[in-house]
Write an enzyme that holds these catalytic residues in place. Structure first.
Site, PDB file in Angstrom:
ATOM      1  N   ALA A 130      56.036  61.949  27.294  1.00 47.46           N
ATOM      2  CA  ALA A 130      56.111  61.603  28.711  1.00 47.46           C
ATOM      3  C   ALA A 130      54.907  62.156  29.482  1.00 47.46           C
ATOM      4  O   ALA A 130      54.033  62.831  28.935  1.00 47.46           O
ATOM      5  CB  ALA A 130      57.412  62.128  29.304  1.00 47.46           C
ATOM      6  N   HIS A 131      54.894  61.878  30.785  1.00 47.91           N
ATOM      7  CA  HIS A 131      53.755  62.237  31.636  1.00 47.91           C
ATOM      8  C   HIS A 131      53.565  63.749  31.746  1.00 47.91           C
ATOM      9  O   HIS A 131      54.512  64.523  31.743  1.00 47.91           O
ATOM     10  CB  HIS A 131      53.928  61.638  33.035  1.00 47.91           C
ATOM     11  CG  HIS A 131      55.144  62.139  33.768  1.00 47.91           C
ATOM     12  ND1 HIS A 131      55.172  63.321  34.452  1.00 47.91           N
ATOM     13  CD2 HIS A 131      56.377  61.599  33.906  1.00 47.91           C
ATOM     14  CE1 HIS A 131      56.358  63.502  34.995  1.00 47.91           C
ATOM     15  NE2 HIS A 131      57.118  62.466  34.672  1.00 47.91           N
ATOM     16  N   ASN A 132      52.297  64.145  31.807  1.00 52.15           N
ATOM     17  CA  ASN A 132      51.892  65.534  32.039  1.00 52.15           C
ATOM     18  C   ASN A 132      52.302  66.498  30.928  1.00 52.15           C
ATOM     19  O   ASN A 132      52.308  67.712  31.122  1.00 52.15           O
ATOM     20  CB  ASN A 132      52.419  66.048  33.381  1.00 52.15           C
ATOM     21  CG  ASN A 132      51.765  65.353  34.559  1.00 52.15           C
ATOM     22  OD1 ASN A 132      52.288  64.350  35.057  1.00 52.15           O
ATOM     23  ND2 ASN A 132      50.623  65.858  34.994  1.00 52.15           N
ATOM     24  N   VAL A 133      52.630  65.975  29.767  1.00 52.43           N
ATOM     25  CA  VAL A 133      52.920  66.830  28.609  1.00 52.43           C
ATOM     26  C   VAL A 133      51.608  67.350  28.032  1.00 52.43           C
ATOM     27  O   VAL A 133      50.569  66.687  28.098  1.00 52.43           O
ATOM     28  CB  VAL A 133      53.709  66.041  27.544  1.00 52.43           C
ATOM     29  CG1 VAL A 133      53.749  66.776  26.207  1.00 52.43           C
ATOM     30  CG2 VAL A 133      55.120  65.755  28.038  1.00 52.43           C
ATOM     31  N   SER A 147      56.171  66.966  31.574  1.00 51.96           N
ATOM     32  CA  SER A 147      55.625  68.282  31.925  1.00 51.96           C
ATOM     33  C   SER A 147      55.980  69.382  30.930  1.00 51.96           C
ATOM     34  O   SER A 147      55.904  70.567  31.256  1.00 51.96           O
ATOM     35  CB  SER A 147      56.075  68.691  33.335  1.00 51.96           C
ATOM     36  OG  SER A 147      55.614  67.752  34.286  1.00 51.96           O
TER      37      SER A 147
END
Length: 346
Positions: free
Chosen positions: A239-242, A259
């Site tokens: 997912a985003h910002n991982v 995240s």
């Protein structure tokens, strides 16, 4: 190509036990070995196959001592599995590689493609894309505007790289993988959800391999980062910002929520899942279908959902298997207690 046992041992820094002149021209599994092929034994559970295999040469670890006569010639090496990988890579590198730009490939005028690259039919390369030398872009791959790709990369058919993403050197993107799709970001607004624009990108560092149909979402801001040497199996969702640390590996269907920060040299079994915004230390091992809902602050092996220490999980599993018997025993004890109460109250 054909190689003798002695030639193979020389390449791998190993020693030969048996006929050093025996030759092979292909590979085989040890249980399905055929004359003229090379096999390997790395897992002791397969040892019984070595005594009957028809393979001409078998790679084994230096500490392997046969308990029965072995027909095959043995090449002893420090690590049989790693040595097999070296040989397979040699064969792969020797294959003729496609080169040139196919007639129906689209390359934007502002894009630059390095030397010795291949771009297949119907591949799309957008504006201001920069591709390093010796890359392979297979048919129907999509590379969006302002993407940067390093050297020696392979982008297989139908892989998609969204605008602005960065791919390092020596990366492999398998068919159907998607790099830089929007993160799953929606703000509640009354009875509806308002989409949050995802303005960041995805950065893959050097030596990363992405499996077929794996998706890595772009960040809301900044970058989703896959560090050097990471290997992701098919059907993984990031997912985003991982941020995934160096040399971490994930088996199929792992899901990482937004995240999450993952350390280096971690291992994820199939279908493991991590909740959002947690931090994972280096050298953590997650068993298959692990469900992680809080930070993992030190190296550990975790199992179960919610995930707990593997030893505690095994003890709990042993108790769980006994619960039906324990329930019956407790019922019997309860009946006996009730009977004793009646006797005492007479």
């Amino acid at each position: 190509m054909e190689f003798s046992a002695q030639q193979i041992a020389s390449v791998l820094g190993g020693t030969v036990e048996g006929n050093p002149e025996v030759k092979v021209n292909n590979f085989s599994k040890i249980e399905e070995g055929k004359p003229g092929t090379l096999s390997f034994l790395a897992n002791p559970k397969y040892e019984h196959f070595i005594y009957n295999t028809e393979a001409s040469i078998v790679l084994v670890n230096n500490d392997f001592t046969p308990s029965e006569p072995v027909k095959a010639t043995l090449v002893k090496v420090a690590n049989a599995y790693a040595s097999l990988a070296i040989l397979l890579n040699m064969v792969e590198q020797a294959k003729t590689k496609k080169a040139g730009i196919d007639a129906t490939a689209f390359i934007a005028g502002s894009a630059t493609v390095g030397e010795d690259c291949y771009v297949g039919n119907f591949a799309y390369i957008g504006e201001n894309v920069k591709i390093g030398k010796n890359c392979r872009i297979y048919p129907h791959a999509y590379i969006g505007d302002n993407v940067t790709i390093g050297e020696n990369c392979t982008i297989y058919p139908h892989a998609t790289i969204y605008n602005g993403c960065v791919i390092g050197n020596n990366c492999i993107l398998h068919a159907g993988s998607v790099i830089g799709s929007d993160g799953f970001g929606f703000a509640p607004e009354g009875d509806n959800y308002k989409k949050i624009p995802q303005l960041g990108n995805v950065v893959l560092e050097d030596d990363v391999e992405i499996g077929a149909n794996t998706t890595i979402d772009r960040a809301v801001m900044d970058s989703t980062i896959i560090r050097r040497g990471v290997k992701l199996d098919n059907l993984v969702q990031i997912a985003h910002n991982v941020e995934v640390g160096e040399n971490t590996v994930m088996a199929a269907q792992v899901g990482i929520a937004g995240s999450v920060k993952i350390g280096s040299h971690c291992m994820f079994g199939g279908q493991a899942g991590l909740s959002g915004h947690i931090h994972v230390a280096d050298h953590v091992v997650f068993g298959a279908q692990c469900g992680v809902i809080s930070d993992v602050k030190e190296p550990a092996t975790l199992l179960g959902a919610p995930a707990i220490n593997a030893k505690a999980f095994m003890r709990s599993s042993a108790i769980f298997n006994r619960l039906p018997d324990m329930y019956r025993q407790m019922g019997q004890m309860q009946r006996e207690i009730e009977q004793l109460k009646k006797e005492l109250n007479k």
